[in-house]
Motif scaffolding. Sequence first.
Motif, PDB file in Angstrom:
ATOM      1  N   ALA A 115     -23.952  23.680  28.177  1.00  0.00           N
ATOM      2  CA  ALA A 115     -24.287  22.947  27.045  1.00  0.00           C
ATOM      3  C   ALA A 115     -25.595  23.515  26.195  1.00  0.00           C
ATOM      4  N   VAL A 116     -25.347  23.819  24.778  1.00  0.00           N
ATOM      5  CA  VAL A 116     -26.702  24.007  24.238  1.00  0.00           C
ATOM      6  C   VAL A 116     -26.607  23.229  22.760  1.00  0.00           C
ATOM      7  N   ILE A 117     -27.779  23.272  22.189  1.00  0.00           N
ATOM      8  CA  ILE A 117     -27.699  22.261  20.816  1.00  0.00           C
ATOM      9  C   ILE A 117     -28.046  23.233  19.715  1.00  0.00           C
ATOM     10  N   ASN A 118     -27.282  23.196  18.774  1.00  0.00           N
ATOM     11  CA  ASN A 118     -27.799  23.893  17.656  1.00  0.00           C
ATOM     12  C   ASN A 118     -28.624  22.953  16.712  1.00  0.00           C
ATOM     13  N   ASP A 119     -29.912  23.443  16.873  1.00  0.00           N
ATOM     14  CA  ASP A 119     -30.885  22.324  16.180  1.00  0.00           C
ATOM     15  C   ASP A 119     -30.908  22.252  14.613  1.00  0.00           C
ATOM     16  N   LEU A 120     -30.065  23.551  14.041  1.00  0.00           N
ATOM     17  CA  LEU A 120     -29.976  23.299  12.593  1.00  0.00           C
ATOM     18  C   LEU A 120     -29.170  22.237  12.236  1.00  0.00           C
ATOM     19  N   VAL A 121     -28.172  21.752  13.100  1.00  0.00           N
ATOM     20  CA  VAL A 121     -27.101  20.817  12.837  1.00  0.00           C
ATOM     21  C   VAL A 121     -27.715  19.315  13.603  1.00  0.00           C
ATOM     22  N   CYS A 122     -28.540  19.478  14.440  1.00  0.00           N
ATOM     23  CA  CYS A 122     -28.961  18.199  15.100  1.00  0.00           C
ATOM     24  C   CYS A 122     -30.005  17.263  14.190  1.00  0.00           C
ATOM     25  N   GLU A 123     -29.697  16.264  14.147  1.00  0.00           N
ATOM     26  CA  GLU A 123     -30.661  15.247  13.453  1.00  0.00           C
ATOM     27  C   GLU A 123     -31.697  14.429  14.080  1.00  0.00           C
ATOM     28  N   GLY A 124     -31.655  14.745  15.269  1.00  0.00           N
ATOM     29  CA  GLY A 124     -32.701  14.146  16.101  1.00  0.00           C
ATOM     30  C   GLY A 124     -32.539  12.903  16.362  1.00  0.00           C
ATOM     31  N   CYS A 125     -31.323  11.997  16.485  1.00  0.00           N
ATOM     32  CA  CYS A 125     -31.178  10.769  16.626  1.00  0.00           C
ATOM     33  C   CYS A 125     -31.479  10.399  18.126  1.00  0.00           C
ATOM     34  N   LEU A 145     -33.488  14.222  31.581  1.00  0.00           N
ATOM     35  CA  LEU A 145     -34.629  14.657  31.269  1.00  0.00           C
ATOM     36  C   LEU A 145     -34.739  15.964  30.886  1.00  0.00           C
ATOM     37  N   ALA A 146     -33.547  16.671  30.880  1.00  0.00           N
ATOM     38  CA  ALA A 146     -33.469  18.295  30.567  1.00  0.00           C
ATOM     39  C   ALA A 146     -33.094  18.171  28.878  1.00  0.00           C
ATOM     40  N   VAL A 147     -32.766  16.980  28.316  1.00  0.00           N
ATOM     41  CA  VAL A 147     -32.623  16.999  26.795  1.00  0.00           C
ATOM     42  C   VAL A 147     -33.906  16.670  26.381  1.00  0.00           C
ATOM     43  N   VAL A 148     -34.582  17.566  25.694  1.00  0.00           N
ATOM     44  CA  VAL A 148     -35.988  17.572  25.435  1.00  0.00           C
ATOM     45  C   VAL A 148     -36.092  17.459  23.800  1.00  0.00           C
ATOM     46  N   PRO A 149     -37.280  16.924  23.511  1.00  0.00           N
ATOM     47  CA  PRO A 149     -37.668  17.085  21.896  1.00  0.00           C
ATOM     48  C   PRO A 149     -38.027  18.202  21.533  1.00  0.00           C
ATOM     49  N   PHE A 184     -21.482  11.287  20.377  1.00  0.00           N
ATOM     50  CA  PHE A 184     -20.782  11.771  19.200  1.00  0.00           C
ATOM     51  C   PHE A 184     -21.728  12.848  18.387  1.00  0.00           C
ATOM     52  N   CYS A 185     -21.661  13.925  18.622  1.00  0.00           N
ATOM     53  CA  CYS A 185     -22.621  14.888  17.961  1.00  0.00           C
ATOM     54  C   CYS A 185     -21.843  16.114  17.713  1.00  0.00           C
ATOM     55  N   PRO A 186     -21.929  16.615  16.643  1.00  0.00           N
ATOM     56  CA  PRO A 186     -21.238  18.179  16.391  1.00  0.00           C
ATOM     57  C   PRO A 186     -22.431  18.976  16.584  1.00  0.00           C
ATOM     58  N   SER A 187     -23.520  18.644  16.896  1.00  0.00           N
ATOM     59  CA  SER A 187     -24.510  19.882  17.256  1.00  0.00           C
ATOM     60  C   SER A 187     -24.368  20.531  18.443  1.00  0.00           C
ATOM     61  N   PHE A 188     -23.491  19.866  19.461  1.00  0.00           N
ATOM     62  CA  PHE A 188     -23.460  20.627  20.764  1.00  0.00           C
ATOM     63  C   PHE A 188     -22.359  21.551  20.747  1.00  0.00           C
ATOM     64  N   VAL A 189     -22.774  22.938  21.345  1.00  0.00           N
ATOM     65  CA  VAL A 189     -21.894  23.791  21.814  1.00  0.00           C
ATOM     66  C   VAL A 189     -21.858  24.011  23.243  1.00  0.00           C
ATOM     67  N   THR A 190     -20.628  24.256  23.616  1.00  0.00           N
ATOM     68  CA  THR A 190     -20.366  24.435  25.322  1.00  0.00           C
ATOM     69  C   THR A 190     -20.135  25.901  25.409  1.00  0.00           C
ATOM     70  N   LEU A 191     -20.782  26.485  26.164  1.00  0.00           N
ATOM     71  CA  LEU A 191     -20.636  28.192  26.494  1.00  0.00           C
ATOM     72  C   LEU A 191     -19.864  27.995  27.836  1.00  0.00           C
ATOM     73  N   GLU A 192     -18.813  28.883  27.873  1.00  0.00           N
ATOM     74  CA  GLU A 192     -17.811  29.125  29.033  1.00  0.00           C
ATOM     75  C   GLU A 192     -18.574  30.458  29.783  1.00  0.00           C
ATOM     76  N   GLY A 193     -18.937  30.522  31.122  1.00  0.00           N
ATOM     77  CA  GLY A 193     -19.295  31.612  31.672  1.00  0.00           C
ATOM     78  C   GLY A 193     -20.514  32.147  31.340  1.00  0.00           C
ATOM     79  N   ALA A 194     -21.245  31.524  30.535  1.00  0.00           N
ATOM     80  CA  ALA A 194     -22.529  31.730  30.190  1.00  0.00           C
ATOM     81  C   ALA A 194     -23.767  31.535  31.357  1.00  0.00           C
ATOM     82  N   THR A 195     -24.870  32.339  31.277  1.00  0.00           N
ATOM     83  CA  THR A 195     -25.890  32.159  32.163  1.00  0.00           C
ATOM     84  C   THR A 195     -27.326  32.140  31.269  1.00  0.00           C
TER      85      THR A 195
END
Length: 480
Positions: free
Chosen positions: A170-180, A190-194, A220-231
């Motif tokens: 999982a990765v977070i698109n910071d342009l969509v993230c509202e920092g809630c 602890l891997a979810v960092v500000p 419930f957040c639209p900023s998350f993107v799930t990548l399959e097979g990614a390293t």
Amino acid sequence: MAVWMDRQTAGSVQMGGEGVDWMGTAPFTVTPHIFQNLGDGTYFHSGHLAIRQSVAAGVNITYKLLFNDAVAMTGGQPIDGQVTVPQIVKLALAEGVKKVAIVAEDISRYAARGELPAGVTAYPRDDLDAVQRELRDIEGVTVLIYDQVCATELRRRRKRDKSLQPTARAVINDLVCEGCGDCQTQSNCLAVVPIETSLGRKRAIDQSACNTDLSCLKGFCPSFVTLEGATPAKRPVPATRDFDFDAAVTALAPPVPTKNHSSPSDILLVGIGGTGVVTAAGLIAQAARLDGNGVRTLNFTGFAQKGGEVLSHVRFCSDETALHQARIAQGEADLVLVADIVAGVSEKVLTVFSPERTRCIANLHESQTGPMLRNPDIRIGSNRLIDLLTSRSQRIDMIDAGQLAEALVGDREQANILLLGFSWQLGALPLTLLSIQQALDGLGRYASIARVAFQWGRLAAAIPAQIHDLLGQSTGSRAK
């Protein structure tokens, strides 16, 4: 640990006595039932006796037994002895436990087995709350076994190719993230960092610390993107491709050590669990031995598995008889390597400082802390922490080793190795370059990237202005 985490947890008892305090309290309270946490290691050596006593006392209690395959609280050692989930189930039922249920990250491992007694069901971990509610309403002693390998230990095994790598990240698109911060609340990870952006504080996932259980997706957040097979990509920034790294390293002048080996060199490394503090301390100890010194080491890992602080004492001297103990005495540290500034200002660390003697080299990177999971708006206030370290030190040098490791090496996990290179080039580590290189060679498949990280650390100490120009941003290194 749960008592410290604001989870409305009450009561504390010694390992092996889990639930014993409730037996004396139950007749005198209107509370009809409690849950009691119990680890598999504790269960094996004495915790099963507490369950037996609860059955004999006839109290209403559910033991939540964490089967995580490691003594996680004290550093990830294997438990003393072999015990399986089916064995625990059978023993609990034989001793009078009314019902046993299993919650597992992967229930398929139980589907094809006939090892579980009739009436014992394995549920997916999303059903945890429902299973707890069911067991709570059963009169007598019940047991809930949570079958999941310790997340930190699993990450270590994946690094060593002892466990399969996950297929999704999982990765977070910071342009969509509202920092809630709801992702932190949901996952308690602890891997979810500000991260600070021009649009305010957002969130990102530190892939080097991520356990890839995807629990952060529960929010419930639209900023998350799930990548399959990614390293995670491990490559330096494009700017370094035009930099003659080998020539720059060759041109480096050897440092003048600030201390010789005739008297003990006392070095303390402090950081947080899972970042390689003990590995860095081991490299120093190994290099010191290769230089012909006697060496004493002492590691305090404690709650490291839970993101807690790690302290590694390293003492070495050419005269081994001068090393009377492994622990650095109060006010006796020659060098304190602070891999995390929050852990670096704990009282256990500050006691070894001496304003007349101790040199401090600190990583400026702000690591996530436990309270930040519950309050997304908390600021660490690193300037005050730095001022405290400065007031206790004879000299302090600072660098954002995490930022540099990610930008120059492509791997934030090499931050502590880069910090070692930075320290050595400043003359703070009285070790030969050859011995350090030989120690790095012992890291196996990580040796090559570690050698590069060490040399970038040297460059950051010797030519900080050029590194600044190379990256087009502040390296965060400075001295006081």
